[in-house]
Design a protein around this motif. Structure first.
Motif, short mmCIF file in Angstrom:
data_model
loop_
_atom_site.label_atom_id
_atom_site.label_comp_id
_atom_site.label_asym_id
_atom_site.label_seq_id
_atom_site.Cartn_x
_atom_site.Cartn_y
_atom_site.Cartn_z
N TYR A 54 -0.16 -0.16 -14.76
CA TYR A 54 -0.70 1.14 -15.15
C TYR A 54 0.32 2.28 -15.06
CZ TYR A 54 -5.19 -1.24 -15.10
OH TYR A 54 -6.22 -2.10 -15.37
N GLY A 55 1.55 1.96 -14.69
CA GLY A 55 2.60 2.97 -14.68
C GLY A 55 2.53 3.95 -13.54
N VAL A 56 2.14 3.47 -12.36
CA VAL A 56 2.07 4.34 -11.18
C VAL A 56 3.44 4.35 -10.50
CG1 VAL A 56 0.97 4.75 -8.96
CG2 VAL A 56 -0.37 3.80 -10.85
N PRO A 57 4.12 5.49 -10.42
CA PRO A 57 5.43 5.53 -9.76
C PRO A 57 5.33 5.14 -8.29
CG PRO A 57 5.06 7.51 -11.09
CD PRO A 57 3.75 6.78 -11.02
N GLY A 58 6.47 4.74 -7.74
CA GLY A 58 6.51 4.37 -6.33
C GLY A 58 6.19 2.91 -6.12
N SER A 59 6.00 2.55 -4.86
CA SER A 59 5.76 1.15 -4.53
C SER A 59 4.72 1.01 -3.42
CB SER A 59 7.06 0.48 -4.07
OG SER A 59 7.46 0.96 -2.80
N ALA A 60 4.15 -0.18 -3.35
CA ALA A 60 3.15 -0.46 -2.32
C ALA A 60 3.73 -0.30 -0.92
CB ALA A 60 2.60 -1.88 -2.49
N ARG A 61 5.00 -0.56 -0.78
CA ARG A 61 5.65 -0.45 0.54
C ARG A 61 5.50 0.96 1.11
NH1 ARG A 61 11.86 -0.17 -0.11
NH2 ARG A 61 11.11 1.82 -0.95
N ASP A 62 5.52 1.97 0.23
CA ASP A 62 5.57 3.35 0.69
C ASP A 62 4.24 4.08 0.63
OD1 ASP A 62 8.31 3.10 1.18
OD2 ASP A 62 8.81 3.62 -0.88
N THR A 63 3.16 3.39 0.32
CA THR A 63 1.87 4.05 0.30
C THR A 63 1.33 4.22 1.71
OG1 THR A 63 -0.36 3.99 -0.65
CG2 THR A 63 0.54 1.90 0.11
N MET A 64 0.41 5.17 1.85
CA MET A 64 -0.26 5.36 3.13
C MET A 64 -1.63 4.69 3.13
SD MET A 64 2.16 6.98 4.45
CE MET A 64 1.46 7.31 6.06
N GLY A 65 -1.99 4.03 2.04
CA GLY A 65 -3.25 3.30 2.00
C GLY A 65 -3.18 2.05 2.86
N PRO A 66 -4.33 1.55 3.31
CA PRO A 66 -4.36 0.34 4.12
C PRO A 66 -4.09 -0.91 3.28
CG PRO A 66 -6.59 1.07 3.68
CD PRO A 66 -5.67 2.13 3.13
#
Length: 511
Positions: A244-256
């Motif tokens: 979906y073209g979301v910048p960034g990565s799962a590593r850097d999210t604050m979501g659980p």
């Protein structure tokens, strides 16, 4: 035909702020099943330091003497959100939040306090710079949760740094704790952990239940009144982020870790339309020794520079606006990660970040990882962070001159109320003139994706032609955000999750 293992009136996927829907259903006499994909309840909300909600003119604010009006609040909201989302959806959010707080306060297990927090677009029409649209839950002794205490997610320092669990719950933990404490008193509430909703059961075009994946196998739950998808975003799923073209990565999210987008995919498979799927709630991310860049705010000094050693943003702006500025530069090829916060030695080597959200680890770990770098001169600092020395020196000299003049004519740092929220109303401009000089690495973080299933004002999920799918509702980050591509004020994500999960049950009751 599916052979159901359990049957309830309402099935809620997710255990964050969408628990407001589960609570509403239980309080109104309906049976409820809550399914949480991980081993902990609370979702992203449980990580929130404030746990606040942006609900103008609610009873808490009225008791404090606010002179705000719902019309003014709606004028502000529409000015910043524009027509990116349906105007009736915006109006529902702005006008109905106070009804929810009144509903919750009728139960003495819920308590909120005013916590002044300026609107995030202080120059917009009818913005409140005094913070009179924001409230937070009152702290809650952890012992009051009983056996549920060990199943409450967070805090972040506990999960990432091994810090002991606190005896007093604050912020998002207090909010989730209050919902869990209340839900535990209703006999017709089932709380399931390690239970991920992966598929919706559709009969004759209506959603009638869901399939739940558990360690022991698949469980099918029928929902007589409806299913509420409030399972967070898909920020933890790099494949969906790329799709979906979301910048960034799962590593850097604050979501659980459980925020993998299963509920999104289930809704889409059932015919749901989507919107804003490339969007998230952004923030600068201070990079830590574990390699993860975590949401950070409250900068009491320093400037951000790009790979050319030039300043590119108002560092005191609201975090989502900072993140979006970084993304715009990245897309233009003018910013690479990491980018750097440059600051002087007035507070030592630790960067002037007062709210890192994940507490600082030992200084030597940042230095050893190359995340904090020091030099005696700006020219030498430029060399160690890989930017042109002449540019960095000129950037700092220009910034210092603006500090001396008392105005940031480049990016307007200090021009809006939020910019001064962490400096007691004083100017946030601090010179960089005390050697040695330092630089701290930053990346791009987020508080979760905000794209999801399109809904109407009753939280009913819509298909491609705008028709509601019977029996299916969405709230929180599983729902396409009512705020569109902006972040109008602190507490908007949690507030929307609470309100639309509550309205979903209201709609079920009316039908």
């Amino acid at each position: 035909m599916v052979n159901f293992d359990d049957e309830v009136d309402v099935l809620v996927a997710g255990s964050g702020a969408g628990l407001a829907g589960a609570y509403t259903a239980a309080r109104e006499g309906l049976s409820v099943a809550v399914v949480e994909a991980t081993d902990k309840f609370g979702g992203t909300t449980a990580y929130s330091g404030g746990g606040g909600v942006w609900f103008p003119c609610n009873p808490v604010l009225e008791r404090a003497g606010t002179d705000d009006t719902l019309d003014d609040a709606l004028t502000y909201y529409r000015a910043v959100v524009g027509d990116r989302t349906p105007l009736e959806l915006q109006e529902t959010y702005v006008r109905r939040g106070r009804d929810l707080i009144e509903y919750l306060e009728a139960d003495d297990r819920f308590e909120f306090h005013m916590y002044p927090w300026p609107d995030y677009f202080g120059a917009a029409p009818k913005a409140r710079t005094d913070g009179q649209r924001h409230i937070v839950p009152a702290p809650l002794p952890a012992a009051e949760l009983g056996e549920l205490r060990e199943h409450l997610r967070g805090p972040l320092d506990t999960e990432r740094l091994g810090a002991p669990l606190p005896d007093l719950l604050i912020g998002g933990q207090a909010l989730i704790g209050r919902f869990l404490r209340a839900l535990a008193t209703y006999p017709e509430v089932r709380l399931h952990r390690n239970a991920a909703l992966t598929e919706l059961v559709v009969e004759d075009g209506a959603v009638v239940g869901a399939l739940i994946e558990r360690p022991g196998g698949t469980m099918a739950i029928r929902a007589r009144r409806g299913v509420i998808l409030a399972a967070g975003g898909f920020e933890g799923n790099d494949e969906l982020r790329r799709r979906y073209g979301v910048p960034g990565s799962a590593r850097d999210t604050m979501g659980p870790p459980g925020n993998q987008g299963h509920a999104h995919e289930a809704g889409i498979a059932a015919g749901a339309d989507t919107d804003l799927m490339d969007q998230a709630w952004w923030s600068p991310g201070l990079t830590h020794p574990d390699g993860r860049s975590a949401f950070a705010l409250w900068f009491t000094g320093g400037i951000f520079v790009d790979q050319d050693g030039r300043r590119f943003v108002n560092e005191s702006a609201p975090y989502d606006r900072l993140g979006r500025a970084a993304i715009d530069r990245m897309r233009a090829g003018e910013l690479t990660l990491p980018y750097w916060m440059v600051y002087d030695d007035r507070d030592g080597v630790t960067p002037p970040v007062q709210a890192p959200n994940v507490s600082f680890d030992a200084t030597e770990k940042y230095v050893a990882a190359g995340l904090w770098r020091t030099a005696d001169t700006l020219e030498e600092l430029a060399e160690v962070i890989g930017v042109p020395a002449a540019n960095l020196v000129a950037t700092v000299e220009r910034f210092n001159a603006m500090v001396a003049a008392g105005a940031d004519t480049d990016f307007g740092r200090g021009d809006e109320a939020y910019d001064r929220a962490f400096s007691q109303g004083e100017s946030p401009l601090v010179p960089i003139d005390r050697p040695p000089f330092h630089a701290a690495a930053f990346g791009l973080s987020d508080l979760g994706t905000k794209g999801g299933l399109r809904t109407d004002t009753g939280a009913r999920v819509l298909n491609g032609d705008g028709t509601a799918i019977p029996g299916l509702y969405a709230a929180g980050n599983t729902m396409a955000a009512v705020s569109g591509t902006v972040y109008p004020g602190g507490g908007n994500p949690i507030g929307a999750s609470m309100l639309f999960s509550h309205l979903a049950v209201r709609d079920m009751l009316e039908r």
